[in-house]
Design an enzyme around this catalytic site. Structure first.
Site, PDB file in Angstrom:
ATOM      1  N   GLU A   1       3.269  -2.330   5.710  1.00 55.04           N
ATOM      2  CA  GLU A   1       3.173  -3.333   6.758  1.00 55.04           C
ATOM      3  C   GLU A   1       4.278  -4.355   6.503  1.00 55.04           C
ATOM      4  OE1 GLU A   1      -0.589  -5.351   7.053  1.00 55.04           O
ATOM      5  OE2 GLU A   1       0.131  -6.590   8.717  1.00 55.04           O
TER       6      GLU A   1
ATOM      7  N   ARG B   1      -4.797   2.239  -6.920  1.00 54.81           N
ATOM      8  CA  ARG B   1      -3.606   1.400  -6.833  1.00 54.81           C
ATOM      9  C   ARG B   1      -3.198   0.941  -8.226  1.00 54.81           C
ATOM     10  NH1 ARG B   1      -4.198  -1.651  -2.675  1.00 54.81           N
ATOM     11  NH2 ARG B   1      -2.939  -3.444  -3.180  1.00 54.81           N
TER      12      ARG B   1
ATOM     13  N   LYS C   1      -0.076  -8.978  -1.868  1.00 53.24           N
ATOM     14  CA  LYS C   1       0.923  -9.693  -1.078  1.00 53.24           C
ATOM     15  C   LYS C   1       0.475 -11.119  -0.787  1.00 53.24           C
ATOM     16  CE  LYS C   1       2.132  -6.058   1.587  1.00 53.24           C
ATOM     17  NZ  LYS C   1       2.351  -5.445   2.886  1.00 53.24           N
TER      18      LYS C   1
HETATM   19  P1  ATP Z   1      -1.166  -5.675  -0.789  1.00 56.48           P
HETATM   20  O1  ATP Z   1      -2.527  -5.300  -1.252  1.00 56.48           O
HETATM   21  O2  ATP Z   1      -0.210  -6.002  -1.880  1.00 56.48           O
HETATM   22  O3  ATP Z   1      -1.175  -6.717   0.281  1.00 56.48           O
HETATM   23  P2  ATP Z   1      -0.957  -3.601   1.149  1.00 56.48           P
HETATM   24  O4  ATP Z   1      -1.733  -2.406   0.834  1.00 56.48           O
HETATM   25  O5  ATP Z   1      -1.523  -4.504   2.172  1.00 56.48           O
HETATM   26  O6  ATP Z   1      -0.559  -4.344  -0.178  1.00 56.48           O
HETATM   27  P3  ATP Z   1       0.984  -2.190   2.650  1.00 56.48           P
HETATM   28  O7  ATP Z   1       2.282  -2.662   3.163  1.00 56.48           O
HETATM   29  O8  ATP Z   1      -0.080  -1.870   3.616  1.00 56.48           O
HETATM   30  O9  ATP Z   1       0.501  -3.254   1.604  1.00 56.48           O
HETATM   31  O10 ATP Z   1       1.203  -0.969   1.656  1.00 56.48           O
HETATM   32  C1  ATP Z   1       1.962   0.156   1.962  1.00 56.48           C
HETATM   33  C2  ATP Z   1       1.512   1.278   1.100  1.00 56.48           C
HETATM   34  O11 ATP Z   1       1.642   0.942  -0.275  1.00 56.48           O
HETATM   35  C3  ATP Z   1       0.061   1.608   1.332  1.00 56.48           C
HETATM   36  O12 ATP Z   1      -0.074   3.004   1.417  1.00 56.48           O
HETATM   37  C4  ATP Z   1      -0.639   1.055   0.136  1.00 56.48           C
HETATM   38  O13 ATP Z   1      -1.774   1.795  -0.146  1.00 56.48           O
HETATM   39  C5  ATP Z   1       0.429   1.177  -0.945  1.00 56.48           C
HETATM   40  N1  ATP Z   1       0.217   0.174  -1.975  1.00 56.48           N
HETATM   41  C6  ATP Z   1       0.126  -1.162  -1.833  1.00 56.48           C
HETATM   42  N2  ATP Z   1      -0.133  -1.765  -3.005  1.00 56.48           N
HETATM   43  C7  ATP Z   1      -0.200  -0.781  -3.934  1.00 56.48           C
HETATM   44  C8  ATP Z   1      -0.461  -0.744  -5.340  1.00 56.48           C
HETATM   45  N3  ATP Z   1      -0.690  -1.864  -6.041  1.00 56.48           N
HETATM   46  N4  ATP Z   1      -0.448   0.462  -5.968  1.00 56.48           N
HETATM   47  C9  ATP Z   1      -0.215   1.578  -5.272  1.00 56.48           C
HETATM   48  N5  ATP Z   1       0.029   1.627  -3.954  1.00 56.48           N
HETATM   49  C10 ATP Z   1       0.029   0.461  -3.274  1.00 56.48           C
HETATM   50 MG    MG Z   2      -2.131  -2.818   3.948  1.00 60.32          MG
END
Ligand code: ATP
Ligand code: MG
Length: 582
Positions: free
Chosen positions: A50, A276, A286
């Site tokens: 995102e 994760r 984030k």
């Molecule tokens: P955050 O929890 O940091 O806000 P998010 O999941 O909202 O992260 P996205 O931009 O939606 O951020 O993430 C893109 C991809 O990266 C998704 O498939 C998510 O599952 C993966 N991702 C995000 N954080 C991690 C993490 N700590 N370890 C592994 N994969 C991750």
């Molecule tokens: Mg997300």
């Protein structure tokens, strides 16, 4: 878990993973699917960020996994921006994400997609659901919808709008799109089961009204689809075979499947969840990273203390080290925290092999070699990298006045201090043995201002022909030839292993390390470093790995960031802290 085997070059080859290290449960699932002839033998994955922040090391795990699996099975991986929330998204983030994925070494070729590319298609799918009687326009307020939802132990209550006739739903939904209603007045909901044990299935919201300008579609839309509706359909439209996401989406999988089954899409990807990445002494959400940036606790998303890819890059991390790290941590089904020391180990290992060695003095102390002629200078041969004979040698200038590290001298040394002291002889790396004969102090402060030494001309190159030994070898630079530079020493951003843990309010800011940045200026460096380009990495002998800052850099006064120390001094500090606490 730590597999020390060197990574082998990966060649695309169906059904045959190249490295045992990369074996994981997702790979096994894909192998079984291929074996069973599912998806016509294709493997298509996607990385779906995102664009509401910069990518961090956790995303790197997902990127390496998605692109890596596709490559290993001869498939492809798409980059798809999940841009359905105009309130938080921005092109700045889109651009940084593309840059970071490319920097990590992955290529989406012509497969750059945006969820917003599919807004029209998604809208048509929503109409299909309404026509099939599987979605309805609900006019409860947000608070009411939450209240009607029930709890884990109590079923929800059906919305009074649940049985609106199809024609009315179609009319209202079309007028929602046309902009006739203000934000929050209506939503489109799936009609599933208000008593479902899985709360995600209690008539989840599919669309909401947001009169807001989108960074790509402008003002074309005022209704935006929700994640659960969007994600599965984007996957299906793109022909994704394995939709890999983090564990928190496990409970969303039934909804993912419901949408695709109900709409009978021609293709039904398989969602697979993995744990994760969590890293000690680091935050990876984030929301928290935004708070660090907005609160001015760091200089920006690319502050070298940030766990973002842009921060790590500026700090001197290489894409190779990050990929190795992602491979070593593996992929599991259960959440755990990885010690940040493993990440540091990976960069140390990479730089040890590749970084040229140079001499730099961070806290300079002047040394005058009394018996070395004033007007003389000579060039001494120094090895660029003992780990890599191919790296060759360079010549460093030596003269009468030098700088050594302040901490390499003690006037009154304790027993275990083997470096320079009055009357003691040490080796200057690649140069001569010197002996300290006099200490000059500031008359007022008593601070040591300079040392007077003598050198033994017979020890040129660093060995005594008579076989006498010294217990220390110091790095040094020639005062007449060296350049000035600023050096930034970084430590972990947080002092707590799990920042904010155990605090009822979850406040992680209080766990910030007040000493995470120390600036040293001027430091004295061997003259060759004037040729350093932004981003170049070095080993400063005996001190650690450093890289020329990408931005704050001029040839007049370069800035070097400490990437990592030579040894895991942090582990030692922690051990001491634990020892004290006992
Ligand atoms: P955050 O929890 O940091 O806000 P998010 O999941 O909202 O992260 P996205 O931009 O939606 O951020 O993430 C893109 C991809 O990266 C998704 O498939 C998510 O599952 C993966 N991702 C995000 N954080 C991690 C993490 N700590 N370890 C592994 N994969 C991750
Ligand atoms: Mg997300």
């Amino acid at each position: 878990m730590h597999n020390r085997r060197p990574a082998q070059e990966k060649q695309p080859q169906k059904n045959a993973p190249q490295t045992a290290a990369a074996a994981n449960f997702i790979r096994s699932i894909i192998e079984a699917d291929l074996e069973a002839g599912k998806y016509g033998g294709r493997v298509v994955t996607r990385f779906p960020p995102e664009p509401n922040g910069y990518l961090h090391i956790g995303h790197a795990k997902s990127i390496c996994l998605n692109f890596g699996l596709a490559a290993d099975f001869g498939g492809v991986c798409n980059l798809r921006f999940d841009d359905t929330n105009p309130a938080k998204e921005d092109v700045e983030y889109v651009d940084s994400i593309k840059e970071d994925v490319r920097w990590l070494g992955y290529d989406w070729e012509d497969r750059l997609f945006y969820a917003s590319d599919y807004f029209e298609k998604l809208y048509q799918y929503a109409l299909d659901l309404i026509r099939a009687g599987r979605a309805y326009v609900c006019s409860l307020s947000g608070a009411e919808i939450r209240r009607y939802r029930g709890t884990l132990t109590e079923p929800g209550t059906e919305s009074p709008y649940r049985n609106r006739p199809v024609a009315e739903n179609l009319d209202l939904f079309q007028r929602m799109r046309a902009g006739e209603f203000p934000d929050g007045t209506h939503v489109l909901r799936a009609k599933i089961d208000m008593a479902a044990p899985n709360l995600n299935l209690r008539d989840p919201t599919l669309y909401r009204i947001r009169h807001m300008t989108h960074h790509r579609t402008g003002d074309k839309w005022c209704i935006y689809p929700m994640y659960d509706f969007t994600h599965c359909l984007c996957d299906a439209i793109e022909g994704v075979t394995h939709s890999i996401c983090t564990l928190e989406f496990e409970n969303n999988r039934p909804l993912y499947d419901w949408v695709l089954d109900t709409l009978q899409t021609h293709h039904h990807p398989r969602q697979i969840e993995f744990a994760r990445l969590n890293l000690s002494y680091t935050v990876l959400s984030k929301r928290k990273l935004v708070a660090l940036v907005d609160g001015g606790h760091v200089s920006g998303w690319d502050d070298p203390r940030m766990p973002t890819l842009s921060g790590l890059r500026r700090r001197g991390y290489t894409p190779r080290a990050i990929r190795t790290f992602c491979e070593r941590i593996g992929v599991a089904k259960r959440d755990s925290t990885v010690d940040v020391a493993l990440l540091e180990y990976c960069i140390r290992e990479d730089l040890n092999r590749r970084a040229p060695r140079v001499m730099a003095v961070l806290r300079p102390l002047k040394v005058i070699i009394d018996n070395y002629p004033e007007d003389r200078e000579e060039m001494l041969e120094a090895r660029n990298n003992p780990e890599d004979p191919g790296a060759g040698t360079r010549r460093v200038p030596f003269s009468r006045v030098l700088y050594i590290e302040r901490e390499d001298f003690m006037e009154d040394p304790p027993k275990k201090f083997f470096r320079l002291a009055p009357g003691r002889e040490v080796r200057l790396r690649y140069a001569y043995f010197i002996k300290c004969v006099r200490v000059v102090k500031n008359a007022d402060s008593g601070d040591i201002e300079e040392l007077h030494c003598t050198y033994d001309p017979a020890t040129r190159g660093g060995d005594a022909p008579d076989g006498r030994k010294v217990k220390a070898t110091l790095h040094w630079v020639s005062a007449r030839h060296c350049i000035d530079a600023e050096v930034r020493l970084y430590e972990h951003l947080f002092v707590a292993q799990n920042p904010g843990e155990d605090r009822p309010d979850g406040d992680f800011i209080v766990d910030l390390n007040p000493n995470s940045l120390e600036v040293l200026d001027p430091c004295k460096m061997e003259p060759g470093l004037a040729a350093a380009r932004p981003g170049d990495g070095y080993q400063f002998e005996r001190l650690g790995y450093f890289c020329a800052d990408q931005y704050d850099f001029s040839s007049a006064k370069p800035v070097f960031n400490r990437t990592v120390t030579l040894r895991d001094t942090w582990a030692k500090i922690r051990r001491q802290a634990v020892g004290k606490a006992r």
